[in-house]
Scaffold this active site. Sequence first.
Site, PDB file in Angstrom:
ATOM      1  N   ASP A 105       0.827  -1.198   0.000  1.00 26.30           N
ATOM      2  CA  ASP A 105       0.000   0.000   0.000  1.00 26.30           C
ATOM      3  C   ASP A 105       0.866   1.255   0.000  1.00 26.30           C
ATOM      4  OD1 ASP A 105       0.922  -0.524   2.578  1.00 26.30           O
ATOM      5  OD2 ASP A 105      -0.989  -0.101   3.568  1.00 26.30           O
ATOM      6  N   ARG A 170     -10.218   1.778   6.631  1.00 28.83           N
ATOM      7  CA  ARG A 170      -9.657   1.084   5.466  1.00 28.83           C
ATOM      8  C   ARG A 170     -10.665   1.054   4.324  1.00 28.83           C
ATOM      9  NH1 ARG A 170      -4.918  -1.594   7.055  1.00 28.83           N
ATOM     10  NH2 ARG A 170      -4.903  -2.438   9.163  1.00 28.83           N
TER      11      ARG A 170
HETATM   12  P1  IMP Z   1       7.170   1.439   6.633  1.00 29.58           P
HETATM   13  O1  IMP Z   1       7.405   2.567   7.613  1.00 29.58           O
HETATM   14  O2  IMP Z   1       7.643   1.815   5.250  1.00 29.58           O
HETATM   15  O3  IMP Z   1       7.821   0.178   7.136  1.00 29.58           O
HETATM   16  O4  IMP Z   1       5.614   1.205   6.558  1.00 29.58           O
HETATM   17  C1  IMP Z   1       5.006   0.187   7.281  1.00 29.58           C
HETATM   18  C2  IMP Z   1       3.549   0.058   7.032  1.00 29.58           C
HETATM   19  O5  IMP Z   1       2.908   1.050   7.788  1.00 29.58           O
HETATM   20  C3  IMP Z   1       3.019   0.254   5.620  1.00 29.58           C
HETATM   21  O6  IMP Z   1       3.046  -0.912   4.862  1.00 29.58           O
HETATM   22  C4  IMP Z   1       1.600   0.690   5.881  1.00 29.58           C
HETATM   23  O7  IMP Z   1       0.740  -0.431   6.007  1.00 29.58           O
HETATM   24  C5  IMP Z   1       1.722   1.449   7.177  1.00 29.58           C
HETATM   25  N1  IMP Z   1       1.769   2.899   6.933  1.00 29.58           N
HETATM   26  C6  IMP Z   1       2.814   3.666   6.571  1.00 29.58           C
HETATM   27  N2  IMP Z   1       2.472   4.948   6.418  1.00 29.58           N
HETATM   28  C7  IMP Z   1       1.146   4.996   6.683  1.00 29.58           C
HETATM   29  C8  IMP Z   1       0.175   6.066   6.662  1.00 29.58           C
HETATM   30  O8  IMP Z   1       0.433   7.250   6.367  1.00 29.58           O
HETATM   31  N3  IMP Z   1      -1.108   5.700   6.986  1.00 29.58           N
HETATM   32  C9  IMP Z   1      -1.476   4.436   7.309  1.00 29.58           C
HETATM   33  N4  IMP Z   1      -0.612   3.418   7.328  1.00 29.58           N
HETATM   34  C10 IMP Z   1       0.695   3.699   7.007  1.00 29.58           C
HETATM   35 MG    MG Z   2       1.450  -2.162   4.378  1.00 26.42          MG
END
Ligand code: IMP
Ligand code: MG
Length: 180
Positions: A105, A170
């Site tokens: 996502d 969601r």
């Molecule tokens: P990461 O910080 O790149 O490891 O992101 C981890 C996960 O956190 C992502 O796959 C999303 O599911 C969730 N995530 C990251 N940024 C957002 C946001 O702005 N809103 C909601 N979920 C988020």
């Molecule tokens: Mg994710």
Amino acid sequence: MAKQLKINGDVFVPMISERKIKTRIRELARTISKAHRGTVPVFIGILNGSFIFFADLIREITIECEVDFLKLSSYGDAKISSGNVHLLKDLNCQVEGRDIIIVEDIVDSGLSMQYIHDLITRQNPASFKVVTLLYKPESVKTNVQLDYVGFTIPPDFVIGYGLDYAQRERNLKSIYKLKA
Ligand code: IMP
Ligand code: MG
């Protein structure tokens, strides 16, 4: 698309419309189908956040393919990443020798994608590609290659179209961002 949403006292404003998402997904699917013609890739959705994007993307893919899912630990109920990534559900498919396309996502800190990259490439896939609907380049702390990006966005907290706020929202059809 509602003008703004008030959730737990926080205000969210429209960022990417349903129509824009749909158009961009068609473009991504066309590019991916063309690039992988002649192969049968395995699309791996990262749960929970990618489930809506995954379902929409896969139906626009015009080549033979398989699907599987990985579930990683989430943010919990916070708006910033804990930085700790754990595997909650492993793959069922065999990765060795297969063309793998990860479907995410959003790439925020990039720590989840780094974890996924390491987990999958250890198993000797024929190729490893990443498609993410959203990408926050100003937040990223790793250097995993992103092959297909839907939208590059500022480091705002976003919800809807699979992305949650404390597990809710969601099911929103479009993407909203937290009002600064
Ligand atoms: P990461 O910080 O790149 O490891 O992101 C981890 C996960 O956190 C992502 O796959 C999303 O599911 C969730 N995530 C990251 N940024 C957002 C946001 O702005 N809103 C909601 N979920 C988020
Ligand atoms: Mg994710």
